[in-house]
Design a protein around this motif. Sequence first.
Motif, PDB file in Angstrom:
ATOM      1  N   ASN A  27       1.256  -1.503  -0.265  1.00  0.00           N
ATOM      2  CA  ASN A  27       0.048  -0.024   0.022  1.00  0.00           C
ATOM      3  C   ASN A  27       1.073   1.658  -0.099  1.00  0.00           C
ATOM      4  N   TYR A  28       1.739   0.955   1.034  1.00  0.00           N
ATOM      5  CA  TYR A  28       3.004   2.057   0.659  1.00  0.00           C
ATOM      6  C   TYR A  28       3.593   2.935  -0.402  1.00  0.00           C
ATOM      7  N   LEU A  29       3.739   1.845  -1.466  1.00  0.00           N
ATOM      8  CA  LEU A  29       4.492   1.934  -2.974  1.00  0.00           C
ATOM      9  C   LEU A  29       3.644   1.690  -3.796  1.00  0.00           C
ATOM     10  N   GLN A  30       2.144   2.266  -3.543  1.00  0.00           N
ATOM     11  CA  GLN A  30       1.195   2.597  -4.688  1.00  0.00           C
ATOM     12  C   GLN A  30       2.131   3.159  -5.757  1.00  0.00           C
ATOM     13  N   HIS A  31       2.964   4.250  -4.958  1.00  0.00           N
ATOM     14  CA  HIS A  31       3.324   5.843  -6.979  1.00  0.00           C
ATOM     15  C   HIS A  31       4.264   5.101  -7.629  1.00  0.00           C
ATOM     16  N   LEU A  32       4.523   3.370  -7.174  1.00  0.00           N
ATOM     17  CA  LEU A  32       6.166   3.023  -7.946  1.00  0.00           C
ATOM     18  C   LEU A  32       4.760   1.994  -9.208  1.00  0.00           C
ATOM     19  N   PRO A  33       4.921   2.089 -10.868  1.00  0.00           N
ATOM     20  CA  PRO A  33       4.800   1.272 -11.501  1.00  0.00           C
ATOM     21  C   PRO A  33       4.656  -0.422 -10.984  1.00  0.00           C
ATOM     22  N   LYS A  34       3.547  -0.794 -11.952  1.00  0.00           N
ATOM     23  CA  LYS A  34       3.883  -2.124 -11.800  1.00  0.00           C
ATOM     24  C   LYS A  34       5.378  -3.033 -12.235  1.00  0.00           C
ATOM     25  N   TYR A  35       6.067  -2.513 -13.559  1.00  0.00           N
ATOM     26  CA  TYR A  35       7.035  -2.895 -14.019  1.00  0.00           C
ATOM     27  C   TYR A  35       7.688  -1.911 -13.721  1.00  0.00           C
ATOM     28  N   ASP A  36       9.419  -2.711 -13.581  1.00  0.00           N
ATOM     29  CA  ASP A  36      10.567  -1.686 -13.250  1.00  0.00           C
ATOM     30  C   ASP A  36      11.043  -2.330 -13.797  1.00  0.00           C
TER      31      ASP A  36
END
Length: 362
Positions: A27-36
């Motif tokens: 939940n605290y990483l929702q700002h990050l993309p699904k793929y990186d």
Amino acid sequence: MGKVAWGDAKILADFNYSVDVLTPKYNYLQHLPKYDQVDGVSVIRLPSFFQFGNAAIIPKLFWLLRKYDIYHLHYPFYGIGIFIMLAKIVWRKKLVIHYHMDNLANDWRRYIFQFYLYFLFPQLLKVADVIICHSLDYALNCRGSWWIKKWQYKLREVPNGVNINFYQPVSNDERFIVVTKQLLFVAALDRAHYFKGLEILINAVNKLISKNWHLNIVGNGDLINYYRTLVKTLNLDQKVTFFQNCDDEQLRRMYQSSYLTILPSISSAEAFGIVSIESLACATPVVTSNLPGVRSVVDDHVNGLLAKATDVEDLRSKIDYLIEHPKEAELLGKNGYHKIINMYSWQIIGQKLSKLYENMYH
């Protein structure tokens, strides 16, 4: 555990393996993309059916695992073990269980930990092709040792690694000749990491005979105010400094400028001590607890000193001894540096992992 998993993934990518890191999209990483894509490693953040802390239930993981040849599970990782075990059986792929540490708790969580330890953990080991532990010492003495010994023929020792090109000694090193010796403690200051033993350390430095020291505490968490209060109660405000937010560069400088790093862990929840190898890579000697796994890194009176776990007086005496013997402290640091170069560089760890993977197919 996450730091080690990421280090393993990066070095395997350097060895020309195609590596995907599958991790919950917390939940605290929702700002990050699904793929990186980071440092040659693909990171896939998966939505979960349920999350609690770092635990996550991800049913779709079972289907995603079809395309991979090897599953490398860093364990304990609660919520996904059953899906990986089923994928191993159904898709008939190779499975590596990388056992990091015992999970201990005195509240309701201990029942969850015990359930996994006595029911799911042995099933994972049974179907695994290889079991990795950071040291045989820890593997054969931890809470899961009964099960590990049952499948000991699968057991392989692969320690944690350290970036020796980043963590390294400095030239013109004067920390062993200055009057005030800088002592260092590094850990998360939260309830989950209470086992790091900071309370033991604060009480130990309060009893030091030597007056020429200063303790730097690096870390943050929900117990930081508790530790600050303890320091104030003992009138150590002028002798102890807290550093809440240090990046890797700042942490490296603290290792390099410290006279001594202290890791006074109190239980088998501490299985290795990454802090120890980072410190020794900077030629900074270590005082740590005489615990399985931890003592595989620090050799008593060779590259550091071992103290009895939870024993305030013994820890105090070990710190006092090194403060009063700077030449020996410097020698221990140099010995530690050479051990790290020969045993714990990521290049060496990559070679071990690569050979381990290859042997699973021969």
